[in-house]
Enzyme design. Structure first.
Site, PDB file in Angstrom:
ATOM      1  CG  ASP A   1      -2.188   0.842   0.990  1.00 45.25           C
ATOM      2  OD1 ASP A   1      -2.208   1.604   0.005  1.00 45.25           O
ATOM      3  OD2 ASP A   1      -3.123   0.787   1.816  1.00 45.25           O
TER       4      ASP A   1
ATOM      5  CB  CYS B   1     -11.959 -22.358  17.205  1.00 43.59           C
ATOM      6  SG  CYS B   1     -10.583 -22.374  16.050  1.00 43.59           S
TER       7      CYS B   1
ATOM      8  CB  CYS C   1      -7.114 -23.194  15.308  1.00 43.05           C
ATOM      9  SG  CYS C   1      -6.868 -22.079  16.695  1.00 43.05           S
TER      10      CYS C   1
HETATM   11  N1  GUN Z   1      -6.505   0.914   3.055  1.00 44.34           N
HETATM   12  C1  GUN Z   1      -7.785   0.982   3.495  1.00 44.34           C
HETATM   13  N2  GUN Z   1      -8.522   1.781   2.689  1.00 44.34           N
HETATM   14  C2  GUN Z   1      -7.684   2.208   1.710  1.00 44.34           C
HETATM   15  C3  GUN Z   1      -7.887   3.043   0.573  1.00 44.34           C
HETATM   16  O1  GUN Z   1      -8.964   3.562   0.296  1.00 44.34           O
HETATM   17  N3  GUN Z   1      -6.770   3.252  -0.227  1.00 44.34           N
HETATM   18  C4  GUN Z   1      -5.561   2.695   0.064  1.00 44.34           C
HETATM   19  N4  GUN Z   1      -4.536   2.927  -0.767  1.00 44.34           N
HETATM   20  N5  GUN Z   1      -5.366   1.908   1.129  1.00 44.34           N
HETATM   21  C5  GUN Z   1      -6.425   1.664   1.943  1.00 44.34           C
HETATM   22 ZN    ZN Z   2      -8.948 -21.302  17.268  1.00 45.68          ZN
END
Ligand code: GUN
Ligand code: ZN
Length: 476
Positions: free
Chosen positions: A88, A277, A279
């Site tokens: 990101d 669960c 796990c």
């Molecule tokens: N992470 C959560 N929402 C967004 C978004 O709208 N754009 C980007 N680039 N990262 C995010």
């Molecule tokens: Zn678990």
């Protein structure tokens, strides 16, 4: 092509996304790695079921030590994994803090230089309920940055992928415009952004409308990511609406707050007497033992459970798509919260999209409540029956399966030709006795259309009292 579709059900699909570091099967969940915090090491993520990770290039860029390491050893060297990693751009920090100390060009170049598998431009996530003017201005800037990212990305001419975020706040016309424009940019993944504040407040319907609007506009050949969606409770619902990629910071954020994820919602550790669960974590500890552990150790164990539970749900969704039982899974899952039911009902306003994608050949039809009436199998059956040629002038339709007749009546489906009483869907449908009125009303609508089409024939109707009552109630 970076993306191949393998199986389809509802509007969802199982696909394969090809990246420089290998192929990922979708729907996929990308655990969020915070490169600054040593929590669950990236190298262990495969154990829980992860095939791809996501991390934040802005945090790496801004932290001198991390930046230098990433430029020297690459992103995969920095995180010490060889599986695909999406990055990101810092946009989320932009939304939370209002500004970031970096430009689009710099961060897109940086992601390419460190060898990210999926690169994200510095889009502007406009919060929900922003004015139309604000959302439009932000979107214009986002589109400009995305086109710039496309150019920069091309200059690196690698095989890595480019994500194109879709913005527009809660304005559906802007989400539509954003999706249309995104389609003109040479990207590989569409990422629906700025939904975190909606998900955090359980505004699942708003998210559903956004997802369905976007899906109605963009090419079905492209994978779609729902940015910031990481709770297993919503995977089936949004996967059925066509989401291919989820990302989870939730596994860690919730764990640090003693919250335990399940596909039916969140539990507080303090309220749990028995773990629902199996796990490794939940088999090793009782809730009481876990409560007695020091905070850090406890958070780590809950995070591990959260990952196991999240990937289990992803596998369940994929299996449901392969066996064409995704409607059944969604209709079960939405019972976990009233707003999930409300969100799923949005699909009723997007029947064209559903009709276009949902496959017609399936094995079973389990009627699980009123929402089952949205399934295209119902409409398709009624349409098919309207096209059945009648070879006699006089025919019999009966609501009693014990009587010899040419056609029978079934709730949900309406008129069923005798020879289709053993075929999908009507003949393979399990419907409970005393089903909701809506299931009769849908059937009567089919019956009335049939009678109208064949009004020149002599049709003998054998209706029990219940059918007769609905026949009178439903307006022509
Ligand atoms: N992470 C959560 N929402 C967004 C978004 O709208 N754009 C980007 N680039 N990262 C995010
Ligand atoms: Zn678990």
């Amino acid at each position: 092509m970076a993306f191949e579709i393998i199986s389809k059900d509802v509007v969802g699909r199982v696909g394969r996304l090809h990246t420089p570091h290998g192929t990922v099967e979708t729907p996929a969940l990308m655990p969020v790695i915070n490169p600054n915090i040593d929590f669950i090491p990236p190298s262990q993520m495969r154990k829980y079921g992860a095939e791809i990770l996501i991390t934040n290039s802005y945090i790496i860029y801004r932290t001198k030590k991390l930046r230098e390491r990433a430029l020297k050893k690459g992103l995969h060297g920095l995180l010490e994994v060889d599986m695909p990693i999406m990055t990101d751009s810092g946009s989320f920090q932009l939304m939370v803090y209002g500004e970031v100390e970096i430009g689009n060009r710099e961060i897109v170049s940086f992601q390419n230089e460190i060898g990210s598998d999926i690169v994200t431009p510095l889009d502007i996530p406009t919060p929900p309920d922003a004015s139309h003017e604000t959302a439009l201005n932000d979107l214009i800037e986002t589109l400009k940055r995305e086109r710039e990212a496309e150019e920069i990305h091309k200059s690196y001419s690698k095989r890595n992928l480019l994500s194109i975020p879709i913005q527009g706040s809660t304005h559906l016309d802007l989400r539509m415009k954003s999706a249309e424009e995104a389609g003109r940019i040479d990207g590989d993944v569409f990422a629906i952004g700025a939904v975190v504040p909606l998900l955090d407040t359980y505004r699942f319907s708003d998210v559903a409308r956004i997802v369905l609007t976007v899906k109605s506009v963009i090419s079905p050949a492209k994978p779609v990511h729902l940015f910031g969606a990481g709770h297993p409770m919503i995977f089936a619902l949004y996967a059925a609406m066509g989401i291919d990629l989820f990302d989870s910071a939730a596994y860690a954020l919730f764990a640090k707050d003693d919250r335990y994820l399940t596909p039916n919602g969140t539990l507080k550790l303090e309220e749990i007497q028995y773990f629902p669960c199996s796990c490794p974590v939940c088999l090793d500890y009782t809730p009481e033992e876990m409560r007695r552990l020091p905070k850090n150790e406890r958070a780590r164990l809950i995070a591990e459970h959260n990952l196991y539970a999240s990937f289990e749900e992803i596998r369940r969704v994929k299996q449901a798509i392969k066996s064409n039982e995704l409607f059944e899974l969604v209709e079960m899952r939405i019972r976990a919260h009233p707003y999930l039911i409300q969100a799923w009902r949005e699909i009723g306003n997007y029947m064209e999209l559903l009709e276009k994608h949902d496959p017609s050949a399936k094995k079973i039809f389990f009627y699980l409540g009123k929402e089952s009436l949205y399934r295209p199998a119902v409409r398709r059956h009624q349409q098919k029956v309207l096209n059945v040629g009648l070879d006699r002038d006089e025919i019999t339709i009966s609501s009693d399966p014990g009587v010899k007749a040419d056609f029978y009546l079934r709730p949900v489906f309406g008129v069923v030709p005798a020879e289709l009483m053993e075929s999908y869907p009507a003949g393979h449908a399990e419907i409970y006795h005393d089903v909701e009125d809506e299931a009769y009303i849908t059937a009567i609508e089919g019956l009335k259309a049939f009678l109208e089409k064949h009004r020149d024939r002599k049709i003998k109707l054998i209706l029990d009292e219940k059918w007769r009552r609905f026949m009178d109630e439903v307006q022509d």
